[in-house]
Every structure is written in C-alpha cells, then in structure tokens.
Write an enzyme that holds these catalytic residues in place. Structure first.
Site, PDB file in Angstrom:
ATOM      1  N   GLY A   8     -23.932  -1.695  14.697  1.00 24.51           N
ATOM      2  CA  GLY A   8     -25.261  -1.456  15.250  1.00 24.51           C
ATOM      3  C   GLY A   8     -26.338  -2.273  14.558  1.00 24.51           C
ATOM      4  N   SER A  10     -28.102  -4.728  15.572  1.00 27.36           N
ATOM      5  CA  SER A  10     -29.174  -5.283  16.394  1.00 27.36           C
ATOM      6  C   SER A  10     -30.451  -4.458  16.302  1.00 27.36           C
ATOM      7  CB  SER A  10     -28.736  -5.370  17.859  1.00 27.36           C
ATOM      8  OG  SER A  10     -27.732  -6.346  18.029  1.00 27.36           O
ATOM      9  N   ASN A  85     -23.514   2.311  11.190  1.00 26.34           N
ATOM     10  CA  ASN A  85     -24.901   2.532  11.584  1.00 26.34           C
ATOM     11  C   ASN A  85     -25.062   2.753  13.085  1.00 26.34           C
ATOM     12  OD1 ASN A  85     -27.939   2.270  11.237  1.00 26.34           O
ATOM     13  ND2 ASN A  85     -27.532   0.509  12.544  1.00 26.34           N
ATOM     14  N   SER A 137     -28.682  11.575  10.322  1.00 29.38           N
ATOM     15  CA  SER A 137     -30.044  11.889  10.731  1.00 29.38           C
ATOM     16  C   SER A 137     -30.456  13.233  10.169  1.00 29.38           C
ATOM     17  CB  SER A 137     -30.141  11.936  12.259  1.00 29.38           C
ATOM     18  OG  SER A 137     -31.376  12.490  12.677  1.00 29.38           O
ATOM     19  N   TYR A 150     -26.588  15.132  19.736  1.00 26.54           N
ATOM     20  CA  TYR A 150     -26.816  14.202  18.631  1.00 26.54           C
ATOM     21  C   TYR A 150     -26.582  14.891  17.284  1.00 26.54           C
ATOM     22  CZ  TYR A 150     -29.351  10.601  15.941  1.00 26.54           C
ATOM     23  OH  TYR A 150     -29.709   9.615  15.054  1.00 26.54           O
ATOM     24  N   SER A 151     -27.094  16.109  17.144  1.00 25.93           N
ATOM     25  CA  SER A 151     -26.900  16.859  15.902  1.00 25.93           C
ATOM     26  C   SER A 151     -25.430  17.169  15.680  1.00 25.93           C
ATOM     27  CB  SER A 151     -27.705  18.160  15.937  1.00 25.93           C
ATOM     28  OG  SER A 151     -29.089  17.902  16.039  1.00 25.93           O
ATOM     29  N   ILE A 183     -38.310   7.142  10.750  1.00 23.99           N
ATOM     30  CA  ILE A 183     -38.371   5.792  10.199  1.00 23.99           C
ATOM     31  C   ILE A 183     -39.096   4.888  11.190  1.00 23.99           C
ATOM     32  CG2 ILE A 183     -37.030   3.856   9.300  1.00 23.99           C
ATOM     33  CD1 ILE A 183     -36.762   6.472   7.662  1.00 23.99           C
TER      34      ILE A 183
END
Length: 239
Positions: A8, A10, A85, A137, A150-151, A183
């Site tokens: 990842g 990019s 990543n 995260s 996602y979690s 971030i």
C-alpha cells in the site's frame, strides 16, 4: 543491504514509510495495485537522493498472483523488513452494512496480511533477523461507529501479530503493530475538520505521516530488537 517491502505504498502513510526506510539505508520495495504512479514517482525521488527502490504491482487479495509476485522478489534474496500497510475502509452502520462491504474490507486487511506475510516468513527466519510491522488503527483499539468491518479486520491483525510474535521470537524476528489515530493524509482531510480534531484529540492536532514513519523505522531498526508482540498507538492521546 537489507530489503524492505511496504504494501500500500501509493498512499500518504505508505509513501512516508518508504521514504524514511530508504533514508535509513534499506532497499525499499514499494507495493501498489490499482494506482502505481505515485509509487513510481517515489522510486524516482528515492533514487535521485541516492537511495535504492523499486515498485512491485500485484493485488494482494489474489493469493496466486501474490505468491507469484513474492516468489519473484525472493529470487533476489530474503526480504527482512515487511510493513503491512495496505488496507481499505468501506463504512456503514452495521444494520445497513452490505455483505460485500464486510468481505472486501476483511479480504484486503486480513487475507492480504496472510497472502503477503506467510511466504516471506521462512526466508526471513533463515537470516535470523527480521521485522514484521503491521499498520492498524485506533478504531481497532477503541471501536468506531460505522466501522465494524474495519475494526474487526484490524483487531484480528492485533491478535494474529501477537501469536506470530511468539512463533518467531527465538529466531530474531519481531512482529509488532502500529495503530495510528487521525493522521494528515488526503483521505483524512475529507473526514475531519480542524474543529473536530481539536475536540477528539487531546493534543488538538492530527498526526503526520512522517511521525508514523518514524515509529515504523524505529521498530525496523536493530535498536528495537527486544520489542515484539506489541500494539503501539500513535494517536495524540486518544486512547
């Protein structure tokens, strides 16, 4: 020269990690999939500064394609630093979440972790030195509305990394997780304004990709050889 693969690469955080590891003397391999142009531009930047870098393009959810790409990289020798990543989010409140939203997010983060990490592990062990660093995260630490998928994906990586750390510790390979909060990236700019950040983050600012990269670079160094099986938050005090 040790070689480092960043998946990842990019995106903003991946690019910052690639740039920092190149500055630290690694030969960096920048992974991309659908949009390799930013990674290719970073390779030119790193080479112009005297570093060593290359791009590899594959879909890490494609197990056979990933295996083929990894085999090609291993022809040049072991990869001793792996930074997992790559990841996506596809947010929805859980009652309205579609099966494909659940599957895709877990496929990239969790199956992608397996597809890339597993074939690199044995060659890394043979060198008796290695670093596996996975980006997670704050959502996996505290939870977040609209991000059950996602979690779940990132939380599973916490558990997987702790178990993998136990398996590899005696051979000089460390396994850790870095869990960023908010971030400054192009993605976060679309989701958080200054007022929201000041309310959510005790330090009252977003972190930078360079700050995340500095933590990853430390974990990839000899100095971090006694740190393994840890989930390290970098979130301005959010949790």
């Amino acid at each position: 020269m040790k070689r480092a693969l960043i998946t990842g690469a990019s995106g903003g955080i991946g690019a910052a990690i690639g740039r920092r590891l190149a500055d630290d003397g690694f030969h960096v391999i920048l992974h991309a999939n659908r949009n390799p142009a930013p990674a290719e531009g970073l390779v030119e930047e790193i080479r112009a500064a005297g570093g060593q870098a290359e791009v590899v393009v594959f879909d890490l959810t494609d197990r056979a394609g990933t295996a083929q790409a990894i085999a090609g990289l291993l022809e040049q020798g072991a990869i001793q630093v792996l930074v997992n990543n790559a990841g996506i989010h596809d947010d929805a409140v859980f009652p309205g979440m579609q099966p494909q939203q659940w599957d895709r997010v877990l496929d990239v983060s969790l199956n992608g972790f397996f597809n890339v990490t597993q074939p690199l592990t044995l060659p890394m062990l043979r060198t008796r030195w290695g670093r596996i660093i996975t980006l997670s995260s704050v959502a996996a630490v505290t939870g977040n509305r609209g991000q059950v998928n996602y979690s779940a994906a990132k939380g599973a990586l916490h558990a997987a990394s702790k178990s993998l750390a136990l398996e590899l510790a005696s051979r000089g390979v460390t396994v850790n997780v870095v869990a960023p909060g908010i971030i400054e990236t192009a993605m976060s700019a679309d989701h958080f304004d200054t007022a929201s950040i000041r309310q959510m983050v005790p330090m009252q600012r977003a972190g930078t990709a360079a700050e995340v990269a500095a933590l990853v670079a430390f974990l990839a160094s000899d100095a971090a050889g006694y740190i393994t099986g840890q989930v390290i938050s970098i979130n301005g005090g959010m949790a």
